[in-house]
Design an enzyme around this catalytic site. Sequence first.
Site, PDB file in Angstrom:
ATOM      1  N   THR A  93      45.797  47.959  47.809  1.00 25.92           N
ATOM      2  CA  THR A  93      44.594  48.344  47.322  1.00 25.92           C
ATOM      3  C   THR A  93      44.202  50.060  47.498  1.00 25.92           C
ATOM      4  O   THR A  93      43.567  50.594  47.206  1.00 25.92           O
ATOM      5  CB  THR A  93      43.153  47.126  47.816  1.00 25.92           C
ATOM      6  OG1 THR A  93      44.127  45.734  46.826  1.00 25.92           O
ATOM      7  CG2 THR A  93      42.059  46.690  47.273  1.00 25.92           C
TER       8      THR A  93
ATOM      9  N   TYR B 194      42.224  40.477  37.283  1.00 27.21           N
ATOM     10  CA  TYR B 194      42.465  40.763  35.717  1.00 27.21           C
ATOM     11  C   TYR B 194      42.120  39.280  34.901  1.00 27.21           C
ATOM     12  O   TYR B 194      41.650  38.938  34.451  1.00 27.21           O
ATOM     13  CB  TYR B 194      42.642  41.938  35.306  1.00 27.21           C
ATOM     14  CG  TYR B 194      42.019  42.182  33.844  1.00 27.21           C
ATOM     15  CD1 TYR B 194      40.769  41.852  33.811  1.00 27.21           C
ATOM     16  CD2 TYR B 194      42.626  41.829  32.923  1.00 27.21           C
ATOM     17  CE1 TYR B 194      40.180  42.211  32.162  1.00 27.21           C
ATOM     18  CE2 TYR B 194      41.966  42.411  31.407  1.00 27.21           C
ATOM     19  CZ  TYR B 194      40.691  42.011  31.128  1.00 27.21           C
ATOM     20  OH  TYR B 194      40.530  41.886  29.694  1.00 27.21           O
TER      21      TYR B 194
ATOM     22  N   TYR C 206      49.684  38.905  48.414  1.00 28.34           N
ATOM     23  CA  TYR C 206      48.446  39.291  48.589  1.00 28.34           C
ATOM     24  C   TYR C 206      47.447  38.527  48.543  1.00 28.34           C
ATOM     25  O   TYR C 206      47.116  39.040  47.221  1.00 28.34           O
ATOM     26  CB  TYR C 206      48.648  40.867  48.557  1.00 28.34           C
ATOM     27  CG  TYR C 206      47.441  42.041  48.976  1.00 28.34           C
ATOM     28  CD1 TYR C 206      46.393  41.147  49.733  1.00 28.34           C
ATOM     29  CD2 TYR C 206      47.162  42.841  48.015  1.00 28.34           C
ATOM     30  CE1 TYR C 206      45.382  42.208  49.645  1.00 28.34           C
ATOM     31  CE2 TYR C 206      46.104  43.757  48.426  1.00 28.34           C
ATOM     32  CZ  TYR C 206      45.010  42.827  48.674  1.00 28.34           C
ATOM     33  OH  TYR C 206      44.011  44.361  49.243  1.00 28.34           O
TER      34      TYR C 206
ATOM     35  N   ILE D 242      45.607  43.956  58.260  1.00 27.98           N
ATOM     36  CA  ILE D 242      46.042  45.032  57.233  1.00 27.98           C
ATOM     37  C   ILE D 242      44.662  45.746  57.121  1.00 27.98           C
ATOM     38  O   ILE D 242      44.510  44.637  55.711  1.00 27.98           O
ATOM     39  CB  ILE D 242      47.518  44.369  56.059  1.00 27.98           C
ATOM     40  CG1 ILE D 242      48.387  43.781  56.578  1.00 27.98           C
ATOM     41  CG2 ILE D 242      47.765  45.442  55.192  1.00 27.98           C
ATOM     42  CD1 ILE D 242      49.569  43.999  55.464  1.00 27.98           C
TER      43      ILE D 242
ATOM     44  N   LYS E  59      49.087  38.579  53.267  1.00 29.24           N
ATOM     45  CA  LYS E  59      47.670  39.406  53.924  1.00 29.24           C
ATOM     46  C   LYS E  59      46.880  38.448  52.892  1.00 29.24           C
ATOM     47  O   LYS E  59      46.252  38.478  51.850  1.00 29.24           O
ATOM     48  CB  LYS E  59      47.937  40.469  52.784  1.00 29.24           C
ATOM     49  CG  LYS E  59      45.991  41.252  54.092  1.00 29.24           C
ATOM     50  CD  LYS E  59      46.821  42.925  52.827  1.00 29.24           C
ATOM     51  CE  LYS E  59      45.328  43.267  52.938  1.00 29.24           C
ATOM     52  NZ  LYS E  59      44.769  44.880  52.985  1.00 29.24           N
TER      53      LYS E  59
ATOM     54  N   ARG F 184      38.885  40.749  44.619  1.00 35.56           N
ATOM     55  CA  ARG F 184      38.587  41.646  43.903  1.00 35.56           C
ATOM     56  C   ARG F 184      39.951  41.343  42.971  1.00 35.56           C
ATOM     57  O   ARG F 184      40.469  41.945  42.142  1.00 35.56           O
ATOM     58  CB  ARG F 184      40.087  42.689  44.563  1.00 35.56           C
ATOM     59  CG  ARG F 184      38.686  43.821  45.765  1.00 35.56           C
ATOM     60  CD  ARG F 184      39.215  45.025  45.771  1.00 35.56           C
ATOM     61  NE  ARG F 184      40.013  46.030  45.049  1.00 35.56           N
ATOM     62  CZ  ARG F 184      38.988  47.126  45.038  1.00 35.56           C
ATOM     63  NH1 ARG F 184      39.152  47.481  47.073  1.00 35.56           N
ATOM     64  NH2 ARG F 184      39.162  48.192  44.441  1.00 35.56           N
TER      65      ARG F 184
END
Length: 307
Positions: free
Chosen positions: A54, A117, A143, A214, A172, A148
């Site tokens: 990201t 999305y 992840y 991270i 993560k 997001r």
Amino acid sequence: MSNQYEDIKQRLRGSICPVITPFKANGDIDFEKQAELIEYQLENGTHGISVTGTSGEPSSLTTEERVQVMENAMKAIDGRVPFAPGTGSVNHDETMYLTKKAEEMGADAAMVIVPYYNKPNQEALYQHFKTVADSVDLPIIIYNIPGRTAQNMTVQTMARLVKDCPNIVGAKESNKDFEHVNRVMLHCGRDFLLYSGIELLCYPMLAIGGAGSISATANVEPAKVAEMHDAWEAGDIKRAQDLHFELMNLNDVLFKDTNPAPVKAALGMMGMIEPVLRMPMGLPSEELQEEIKETLVEYGKLAKQNS
């Protein structure tokens, strides 16, 4: 867990910095600057490097550019610390391609984001990650960043993937639900590599047996982020706690706008990069930039007269 992944599971711990992608004023990738940023990380004790997650603005890069960024990072690291690039995408075939590229170039692991999305359901997430994991003999770090991606991988789905895919070695978790994070550790196994992607949970993650963090903040303050993990490992809990609270103001200001905009603004003020983001991303407001500047002075990253 298969013994073939035990070595990387021992090494891929601590502060894994998700290094930003520096651009020149014209928007081209600044590969020379990227190598300098990685050197800055290693000089300040960072335990591992990631790119094109990201913080690296992967959705603003072409597939070819992502490969170039990974290759340039690999060269700059030169085997000194583990390398775990972000290879995930909203597109399944692109994720497959980039993960295979990471394996071919000799990366230590690949970090694969929950697709953003399009909001796959849990069975679709399972199939996506299993297909990617089965296509490579490379450790995979899931992840999960629901803020997001608009989709949260459930504990059940993650545990199922860990059971069925020996090379899925960690996750993560950029998940503010710390109950969820605890249950991931419980159901995926105590040897599962769990990293915090939420800055204020980096220290608590260590307390439950996490592998490290991270954290985008490591771009700006790598030494303290790394030292927090080192202090914990050395049994100096008081020092680790102190660093957790010392970092809080910086963590807060760097997330008052969408990452990595504040981080890039900060690095620009520090003279380390051109503070450029590719559209549709943009720099923070002038008001927030002033707050970032004041915070950098507070942390000794800028001289007071430059504020």
